[in-house]
Design a protein around this motif. Structure first.
Motif, mmCIF file in Angstrom:
data_model
loop_
_atom_site.group_PDB
_atom_site.id
_atom_site.type_symbol
_atom_site.label_atom_id
_atom_site.label_comp_id
_atom_site.label_asym_id
_atom_site.label_seq_id
_atom_site.Cartn_x
_atom_site.Cartn_y
_atom_site.Cartn_z
ATOM 1 N N ILE A 193 0.870 -1.174 0.000
ATOM 2 C CA ILE A 193 0.000 0.000 0.000
ATOM 3 C C ILE A 193 0.904 1.219 0.000
ATOM 4 N N ASP A 194 0.797 1.991 -1.070
ATOM 5 C CA ASP A 194 1.650 3.174 -1.237
ATOM 6 C C ASP A 194 3.121 2.838 -1.025
ATOM 7 N N GLY A 195 3.535 1.671 -1.546
ATOM 8 C CA GLY A 195 4.934 1.281 -1.492
ATOM 9 C C GLY A 195 5.371 0.553 -0.236
ATOM 10 N N GLU A 196 4.500 0.451 0.776
ATOM 11 C CA GLU A 196 4.863 -0.246 2.019
ATOM 12 C C GLU A 196 4.263 -1.647 2.023
ATOM 13 N N ALA A 197 5.092 -2.654 2.344
ATOM 14 C CA ALA A 197 4.614 -4.035 2.416
ATOM 15 C C ALA A 197 3.499 -4.126 3.458
ATOM 16 N N ALA A 198 2.348 -4.643 3.027
ATOM 17 C CA ALA A 198 1.174 -4.611 3.899
ATOM 18 C C ALA A 198 0.428 -5.934 3.980
ATOM 19 N N GLY A 199 0.798 -6.926 3.176
ATOM 20 C CA GLY A 199 0.078 -8.195 3.218
ATOM 21 C C GLY A 199 0.805 -9.284 2.453
ATOM 22 N N TRP A 200 0.391 -10.508 2.702
ATOM 23 C CA TRP A 200 1.020 -11.712 2.155
ATOM 24 C C TRP A 200 -0.052 -12.736 1.815
ATOM 25 N N ILE A 201 0.185 -13.494 0.746
ATOM 26 C CA ILE A 201 -0.649 -14.651 0.416
ATOM 27 C C ILE A 201 0.271 -15.773 -0.043
ATOM 28 N N ARG A 202 0.051 -16.986 0.502
ATOM 29 C CA ARG A 202 0.791 -18.164 0.004
ATOM 30 C C ARG A 202 -0.053 -18.783 -1.094
ATOM 31 N N VAL A 203 0.571 -18.948 -2.257
ATOM 32 C CA VAL A 203 -0.079 -19.580 -3.400
ATOM 33 C C VAL A 203 0.988 -20.328 -4.181
ATOM 34 N N GLY A 204 0.669 -21.565 -4.538
ATOM 35 C CA GLY A 204 1.619 -22.361 -5.305
ATOM 36 C C GLY A 204 1.072 -23.751 -5.531
ATOM 37 N N PRO A 205 1.834 -24.591 -6.198
ATOM 38 C CA PRO A 205 1.376 -25.957 -6.468
ATOM 39 C C PRO A 205 0.963 -26.674 -5.189
ATOM 40 N N ARG A 206 -0.160 -27.345 -5.261
ATOM 41 C CA ARG A 206 -0.659 -28.081 -4.094
ATOM 42 C C ARG A 206 0.314 -29.168 -3.682
ATOM 43 N N THR A 207 1.019 -29.750 -4.646
ATOM 44 C CA THR A 207 1.967 -30.823 -4.341
ATOM 45 C C THR A 207 3.118 -30.339 -3.457
ATOM 46 N N ALA A 208 3.420 -29.035 -3.475
ATOM 47 C CA ALA A 208 4.499 -28.485 -2.649
ATOM 48 C C ALA A 208 4.020 -28.119 -1.247
ATOM 49 N N GLN A 209 2.711 -28.122 -1.039
ATOM 50 C CA GLN A 209 2.135 -27.760 0.263
ATOM 51 C C GLN A 209 1.645 -29.055 0.923
ATOM 52 N N THR A 210 2.604 -29.774 1.461
ATOM 53 C CA THR A 210 2.384 -31.170 1.839
ATOM 54 C C THR A 210 1.348 -31.371 2.935
ATOM 55 N N ARG A 211 1.109 -30.377 3.760
ATOM 56 C CA ARG A 211 0.072 -30.535 4.791
ATOM 57 C C ARG A 211 -1.295 -30.796 4.159
ATOM 58 N N ILE A 212 -1.544 -30.168 3.024
ATOM 59 C CA ILE A 212 -2.818 -30.379 2.320
ATOM 60 C C ILE A 212 -2.976 -31.854 1.972
ATOM 61 N N LEU A 213 -1.911 -32.450 1.492
ATOM 62 C CA LEU A 213 -1.971 -33.848 1.059
ATOM 63 C C LEU A 213 -2.128 -34.810 2.224
ATOM 64 N N ARG A 214 -1.919 -34.315 3.460
ATOM 65 C CA ARG A 214 -2.074 -35.150 4.663
ATOM 66 C C ARG A 214 -3.353 -34.825 5.433
ATOM 67 N N THR A 215 -4.135 -33.883 4.947
ATOM 68 C CA THR A 215 -5.346 -33.464 5.656
ATOM 69 C C THR A 215 -6.522 -34.278 5.135
ATOM 70 N N ARG A 216 -7.016 -35.167 5.962
ATOM 71 C CA ARG A 216 -8.048 -36.120 5.525
ATOM 72 C C ARG A 216 -9.276 -35.451 4.944
ATOM 73 N N ALA A 217 -9.730 -34.371 5.573
ATOM 74 C CA ALA A 217 -10.945 -33.703 5.098
ATOM 75 C C ALA A 217 -10.759 -33.154 3.691
ATOM 76 N N ILE A 218 -9.576 -32.607 3.401
ATOM 77 C CA ILE A 218 -9.309 -32.080 2.059
ATOM 78 C C ILE A 218 -9.175 -33.221 1.065
ATOM 79 N N VAL A 219 -8.434 -34.253 1.425
ATOM 80 C CA VAL A 219 -8.252 -35.411 0.541
ATOM 81 C C VAL A 219 -9.605 -36.027 0.189
ATOM 82 N N ALA A 220 -10.510 -36.104 1.163
ATOM 83 C CA ALA A 220 -11.828 -36.685 0.916
ATOM 84 C C ALA A 220 -12.709 -35.774 0.063
#
Length: 196
Positions: A70-97
């Motif tokens: 915002i006006d040149g100052e770092a103000a926020g972050w979002i993690r986004v990338g291949p699901r295969t690299a975010q291994t917790r997702i692949l171990r979360t039963r509710a998401i896998v189901a």
């Protein structure tokens, strides 16, 4: 009126990554490592170890997230990338189901974390930029696991997943329930590109 811009999280922007993650909630202590490690590894690491892990991930590339300014100052972050690299997702039963997509498909990307220091509407801007980044990087589809804030009460720290309303406003569709108050949403990027 403030100007909001976004940039990919590269090692040259490391200080801005850290500034973004210090915005509240658990960002400073988590270092956005939660999505990429097991519970056992998470519990065995210190904040400084997590910071080094994120530093190594950013340094190695590709960028694991985006930074909002915002006006040149770092103000926020979002993690986004291949699901295969975010291994917790692949171990979360509710998401896998709940997912209908193959777990080993690198063209499926995931949005797993928001941290916002300040700025109304920053999550929406980060999500728009994440969709563009995923599309430009060859992703076929994006999944996310937001909180349905229309039901019950939610601690602010639980909202790092993002709010369902933000995703629906950006063209995602709800495809499944995960747990009470959490849903699976998807956006087909190839279909969206064909319509554009």
């Amino acid at each position: 009126m403030s100007t909001i811009t976004t940039e990919r999280a590269t090692i040259g922007r490391w200080d801005d990554v850290q500034h973004s993650l210090s915005g509240g909630g658990d960002g400073r202590s988590c270092q956005c490592i939660w999505p990429v490690v097991s519970n056992k590894d998470w519990n065995a690491t210190t904040v400084e170890q997590r910071r080094r892990m994120l530093h190594d991930e950013v340094s190695a590339g590709p960028p694991p997230g985006l930074i909002a300014y915002i006006d040149g100052e770092a103000a926020g972050w979002i993690r986004v990338g291949p699901r295969t690299a975010q291994t917790r997702i692949l171990r979360t039963r509710a998401i896998v189901a709940a997912t209908s997509e193959p777990l080993d498909d690198p063209s499926i990307w995931s949005v797993t974390c928001f941290v916002v220091r300040r700025g109304k509407g920053l999550n929406a801007g980060l999500l728009r930029a994440a969709v563009d980044h995923a599309r430009e990087s060859g992703a076929r589809l994006i999944e996310a696991y937001p909180v349905d804030t229309s039901e019950g009460t939610h601690r602010s720290n639980d909202l790092f997943h993002g709010a369902l309303s933000t995703f629906l406003a950006q063209g995602f569709r709800q495809t499944g329930m995960l747990t009470r108050g959490r849903v699976l949403v998807v956006r087909d990027l190839k279909q969206a590109a064909a319509l554009a």
